[in-house]
Design an enzyme around this catalytic site. Structure first.
Site, PDB file in Angstrom:
ATOM      1  N   SER A 179       0.873  -1.115   0.049  1.00 53.00           N
ATOM      2  CA  SER A 179      -0.107  -0.129  -0.096  1.00 53.00           C
ATOM      3  C   SER A 179       0.915   1.245   0.073  1.00 53.00           C
ATOM      4  O   SER A 179       1.751   1.488  -0.825  1.00 53.00           O
ATOM      5  CB  SER A 179      -0.819  -0.025   1.222  1.00 53.00           C
ATOM      6  OG  SER A 179      -1.946   0.943   0.892  1.00 53.00           O
ATOM      7  N   GLU A 304      -9.044  -5.491  -4.357  1.00 52.45           N
ATOM      8  CA  GLU A 304      -8.552  -4.578  -3.532  1.00 52.45           C
ATOM      9  C   GLU A 304      -9.591  -3.654  -2.741  1.00 52.45           C
ATOM     10  O   GLU A 304      -9.572  -3.657  -1.594  1.00 52.45           O
ATOM     11  CB  GLU A 304      -7.539  -3.487  -4.441  1.00 52.45           C
ATOM     12  CG  GLU A 304      -6.319  -4.148  -4.902  1.00 52.45           C
ATOM     13  CD  GLU A 304      -5.330  -4.264  -4.025  1.00 52.45           C
ATOM     14  OE1 GLU A 304      -5.467  -4.132  -3.093  1.00 52.45           O
ATOM     15  OE2 GLU A 304      -3.987  -4.812  -4.448  1.00 52.45           O
ATOM     16  N   HIS A 389      -7.607  -5.867  -0.319  1.00 53.76           N
ATOM     17  CA  HIS A 389      -6.486  -5.022  -0.204  1.00 53.76           C
ATOM     18  C   HIS A 389      -6.053  -5.485   1.433  1.00 53.76           C
ATOM     19  O   HIS A 389      -6.882  -5.393   2.411  1.00 53.76           O
ATOM     20  CB  HIS A 389      -6.863  -3.558   0.196  1.00 53.76           C
ATOM     21  CG  HIS A 389      -5.615  -2.726   0.434  1.00 53.76           C
ATOM     22  ND1 HIS A 389      -4.808  -2.376  -0.681  1.00 53.76           N
ATOM     23  CD2 HIS A 389      -5.110  -1.825   1.467  1.00 53.76           C
ATOM     24  CE1 HIS A 389      -3.581  -1.892  -0.385  1.00 53.76           C
ATOM     25  NE2 HIS A 389      -3.888  -0.974   0.998  1.00 53.76           N
TER      26      HIS A 389
END
Length: 477
Positions: A179, A304, A389
């Protein structure tokens, strides 16, 4: 006990791994050094008992249920931690982790980042704290931009100068992150200041958000207004944290006319393409040949945005408006033709997944002129979060009992298998430059798929890539 440049350190043992925590790699970035580039630490006398993590950098709570940062923790936050299977040896591959957190939060002491399991694969693992939020990424007059990235450079310099004492090879360093941590990794690849500090890079879910200096200045103006007009230099860290959170959660969301794309993913901070610390976006810099000698793994998770969607109560914005603000011209028609009959909610989740992480990562693989490997995590252990994610983080560290793993993977019996796939690939790449699957070629987009049955596929996200392939990610503003 180990002797490094600044003095002697004594660590502890964890399952046969030697662990050293809270070693300063820079002076306290407050007082006269607030908003300054990091400065090497002063040497110390005696032995530093490196048995507990250093203080976190100033930040809001990372997620519900976690305690808020407090200045009572102390402000000496620029510290490193090392896990080594052989502190008396030499020449082990080194893996340096950069945490995520939307550039607003994050710390190296989260249990999910424990490096012992990875170190058991025969690598030296390093984690470190860097400044986030206003302290690390806010645009402050008279101060360098991207101080969080400068902290990362300082930590990597510490690794180069000291890691041999822990059994690591300073000439074989892999920097990896997820990230915002992946964003930092690819920024380092674009930064001349980081040249020669690492040999390989792993970028897990690269975000596409970068700011112009003017946009970053506008964010600062809004934060300063929330403090009553006080200069950032005169505002206590906790005051700036609260003001920045108010801007991110109250001013920015749902207001694309004022804030542009970040209204759909409310963030107050991102790396600033300032022309100095960060000369250009990673896509432009890599396409021009930056870090061509650095071997790269770049990839993403299939679903995600799913985690943010679920945790936001399933709410979503007008798909047409989101397409017009975020995606290339004609995207809505292209998405609807590629996914006929898909409900607006599914299209919105796909669009946000593509804009935030999937396509930035895919286009990065296209841009890099050096050796590149691509992956996609498609393993969906629960029907709620799917391959969302953050699912890759506990897989990377083998933190199978961690809260994050339990939340995103549930009781899946395949969790150990998937973690072993990722850890084996990452540590093999760190050691040899080969994760175990074919190199990436932009013509075929050969991608390794992590799932219960792994596979190597050509262009598994061809529909999205066709929509985004002619557009990079320019700085917002």
């Amino acid at each position: 006990m180990i002797t490094i440049g600044a003095g002697r350190v004594r660590g502890s043992e964890q399952d046969g791994i030697s662990v050293f925590k809270g070693i300063p790699f820079a002076k306290t970035p407050f007082g006269p050094l607030r908003f300054a580039a990091p400065v090497p630490p002063d040497p110390w006398d005696g032995v530093l008992e490196a048995v507990r993590f250093g203080p976190r950098p100033p930040q809001p709570p990372m997620m519900p249920g976690l305690p808020a940062w407090s200045p009572d923790e102390g402000l000496d936050c620029l510290t490193v931690n090392v896990w080594t299977p052989d502190p008396g040896g030499s020449g082990l591959p080194v893996m340096v982790w950069i945490y995520g957190g939307a550039y607003r939060s994050g710390c190296a002491d989260l249990p999910v980042y424990d490096g012992a399991t990875l170190a058991g694969h025969g690598v030296v693992v390093v984690t470190f704290n860097h400044r986030v939020g206003m302290e690390g990424y806010g645009h402050v007059p008279g101060a360098p931009d991207n101080r969080g990235l400068l902290d990362s450079v300082a930590a990597l310099r510490w690794v180069r100068e000291n890691i041999a004492a822990f059994g690591g090879d300073p000439g074989n360093v892999t920097v990896f992150g997820e990230s915002a941590g992946a964003g930092a990794v690819v920024c380092l690849m674009a930064m001349p200041l980081a040249g020669g500090l690492f040999r390989r890079a792993i970028a897990q879910s690269v975000p596409g958000m970068f700011f112009t200096p003017a946009h970053a200045a506008r964010v600062t103006e809004s934060i300063v207004a929330r403090t009553g007009g006080r200069s950032p230099y005169d505002s206590p860290a906790e005051v700036l944290v609260a003001a920045a959170e108010a801007v991110a959660t109250e001013d920015i969301p749902g207001n694309p006319r004022e804030w542009g794309p970040i209204a759909f993913a409310p963030i107050a901070f991102a790396p600033v393409v300032d022309g100095e610390v960060l000369p250009d976006t990673p896509w432009n810099a890599l396409a021009a040949g930056a870090s061509r000698d650095v071997e790269l793994i770049a990839g993403f998770n299939r679903d995600e945005y799913r985690m943010f969607h679920v945790m936001g109560g399933g709410r979503f914005d007008d798909v047409g408006r989101a397409m017009r603000v975020l995606a290339p011209a004609g995207a809505e028609r292209a998405y609807r033709e590629a996914f006929p009959g898909a409900p607006d909610e599914d299209l919105y989740v796909r669009l946000l997944s593509d804009w935030m992480f999937r396509m930035p990562s895919a286009l990065l693989a296209d841009a890099h002129t050096g050796t590149t490997f691509a992956y996609e995590l498609t393993w969906a252990p629960t029907p709620v979060f799917r391959a969302c994610h953050g699912l890759d983080v506990p897989l990377t560290f083998g933190a199978l009992d961690d809260e994050l793993a339990q939340m995103l993977a549930g009781e899946s019996p395949d969790l150990p298998k998937l973690s072993d796939q990722v850890r084996t690939a990452w540590t093999a790449f760190a050691a040899t430059g080969d994760p175990g699957w074919p190199r990436y070629d932009a013509a075929t987009a050969t991608t390794h798929v992590f799932d219960v049955e792994p596979a190597d596929l050509n262009d598994p996200e061809a529909a999205s890539r066709a929509i985004w392939s002619k557009r990079g990610f320019s700085p917002i503003g």
